[in-house]
Scaffold this motif. Structure first.
Motif, short mmCIF file in Angstrom:
data_model
loop_
_atom_site.label_atom_id
_atom_site.label_comp_id
_atom_site.label_asym_id
_atom_site.label_seq_id
_atom_site.Cartn_x
_atom_site.Cartn_y
_atom_site.Cartn_z
N LYS A 74 0.82 -1.21 0.00
CA LYS A 74 0.00 0.00 0.00
C LYS A 74 0.86 1.26 0.00
O LYS A 74 0.49 2.27 -0.57
N ILE A 75 2.00 1.19 0.63
CA ILE A 75 2.86 2.37 0.75
C ILE A 75 3.74 2.56 -0.49
O ILE A 75 3.91 3.67 -0.97
N VAL A 76 4.31 1.48 -1.02
CA VAL A 76 5.31 1.61 -2.10
C VAL A 76 4.80 1.25 -3.48
O VAL A 76 5.54 1.35 -4.45
N ASN A 77 3.56 0.84 -3.60
CA ASN A 77 3.05 0.31 -4.87
C ASN A 77 3.10 1.30 -6.03
O ASN A 77 3.09 0.91 -7.18
N ARG A 78 3.18 2.58 -5.77
CA ARG A 78 3.21 3.56 -6.87
C ARG A 78 4.60 3.68 -7.50
O ARG A 78 4.75 4.33 -8.52
N TRP A 79 5.61 3.08 -6.89
CA TRP A 79 6.97 3.10 -7.44
C TRP A 79 7.27 1.76 -8.10
O TRP A 79 7.28 0.72 -7.45
N GLY A 80 7.56 1.81 -9.37
CA GLY A 80 7.78 0.59 -10.14
C GLY A 80 8.88 -0.31 -9.60
O GLY A 80 8.76 -1.53 -9.61
N TYR A 81 9.96 0.30 -9.12
CA TYR A 81 11.07 -0.49 -8.58
C TYR A 81 10.58 -1.38 -7.44
O TYR A 81 10.78 -2.59 -7.44
N TYR A 82 9.93 -0.78 -6.46
CA TYR A 82 9.46 -1.54 -5.30
C TYR A 82 8.36 -2.52 -5.68
O TYR A 82 8.31 -3.65 -5.18
N LYS A 83 7.49 -2.09 -6.57
CA LYS A 83 6.41 -2.96 -7.01
C LYS A 83 6.97 -4.24 -7.63
O LYS A 83 6.53 -5.35 -7.31
N THR A 84 7.96 -4.09 -8.53
CA THR A 84 8.53 -5.28 -9.16
C THR A 84 9.33 -6.13 -8.17
O THR A 84 9.35 -7.36 -8.28
N LYS A 85 9.96 -5.50 -7.21
CA LYS A 85 10.69 -6.26 -6.19
C LYS A 85 9.74 -7.06 -5.30
O LYS A 85 10.04 -8.19 -4.90
N ILE A 86 8.57 -6.48 -4.98
CA ILE A 86 7.58 -7.21 -4.18
C ILE A 86 7.05 -8.41 -4.97
O ILE A 86 6.96 -9.52 -4.44
N ILE A 87 6.69 -8.19 -6.22
CA ILE A 87 6.20 -9.29 -7.06
C ILE A 87 7.27 -10.38 -7.14
O ILE A 87 6.98 -11.58 -6.96
N ALA A 88 8.51 -9.99 -7.40
CA ALA A 88 9.60 -10.97 -7.52
C ALA A 88 9.82 -11.71 -6.21
O ALA A 88 9.97 -12.94 -6.21
#
Length: 184
Positions: free
Chosen positions: A137-151
Motif C-alpha cells: 500500500k505504501i510503495v506500490n506507486r513506485w515501479g522499482y518496489y512494485k517489481t521487487k515485491i512481485i519478484a
C-alpha cells in the motif's frame, strides 16, 4: 573448487562479494550484461560471462557445475517508462533463473531484494522481521518496489514448488569503498 554463479557481477555488492569468494577459493561464474569491468583481477577463478539474464540458453550453459547462485542483478529507476525493463529483470528473469537452477539441480540460492518491500511503514515504531507483510500500500506507486515485491513473492512460491533453499536479503543502501558511482 566449488563454483558459484553471481549475477550483477559489476555492481557495487557484486564486486565485493566476488573478491571475497575468490579469496575463499571459490570459482566464480560472473554474469553481467557488459562483461566484467577491468578492475577485476585476471584469474582462473573468475569466469567472465557477458550475458543478459533474458538469454536463457546462454545462462543455462554457464550454470554447469555450479553449486550455488547469488542473484544480485537489479535495476533502480524512478521513471515510469522503465517499469517494463524492471519487471523483465526483477520478475521474469528471476523466475527463469530459479527454474534453470532447479533444472541444473542447484538448490542453494541467495536472492537480493530490497528493504523497500518490507521496511516501509506508516509508523516509526514498526520493526520488520520475517513475519512482516509486504509494504504494498505504501510503495506500490513506485515501479522499482512494485517489481521487487512481485519478484520476492514469486521467489518464495518457486522455492517451495521447486524445492530450493532460498535466502532472501532485504538490504537498504550500500555504502563504502569502491562505490565509484556514489550511488549503490
Amino acid at each position: 573448487m566449488k563454483r558459484v554463479l553471481v549475477t550483477g557481477a559489476n555492481g557495487f555488492l557484486g564486486k565485493h562479494l566476488i573478491t571475497e569468494l575468490v579469496n575463499q577459493n571459490y570459482q566464480i561464474v560472473a554474469v553481467s550484461r557488459r562483461g566484467l569491468q577491468p578492475k577485476f583481477p585476471h584469474t582462473k577463478k573468475i569466469i567472465d560471462c557477458k550475458i543478459s539474464l533474458s538469454d536463457r540458453d546462454a545462462l543455462g550453459q554457464v550454470m554447469n557445475e555450479v553449486v550455488a547462485v547469488v542473484h544480485l542483478a537489479g535495476m533502480v529507476s524512478r521513471k515510469e517508462e522503465d517499469y517494463a525493463k524492471m519487471y523483465e529483470l526483477h520478475v521474469t528473469a528471476t523466475e527463469e533463473l530459479l527454474r534453470l537452477a532447479a533444472k541444473k539441480n542447484i538448490k542453494n540460492i541467495i536472492y537480493l531484494s530490497s528493504s523497500g518491500t518490507l521496511a516501509c511503514s506508516g509508523s516509526s515504531s514498526d520493526i520488520p522481521n520475517e513475519d512482516t507483510q509486504f509494504a504494498e500500500k505504501i510503495v506500490n506507486r513506485w515501479g522499482y518496489y512494485k517489481t521487487k515485491i512481485i519478484a520476492e513473492r514469486n521467489v518464495g512460491e518457486l522455492a517451495r514448488e521447486l524445492d530450493l533453499n532460498v535466502v532472501t536479503i532485504n538490504p537498504s543502501l550500500f555504502l563504502g569503498p569502491g562505490d565509484d558511482a556514489f550511488s549503490s
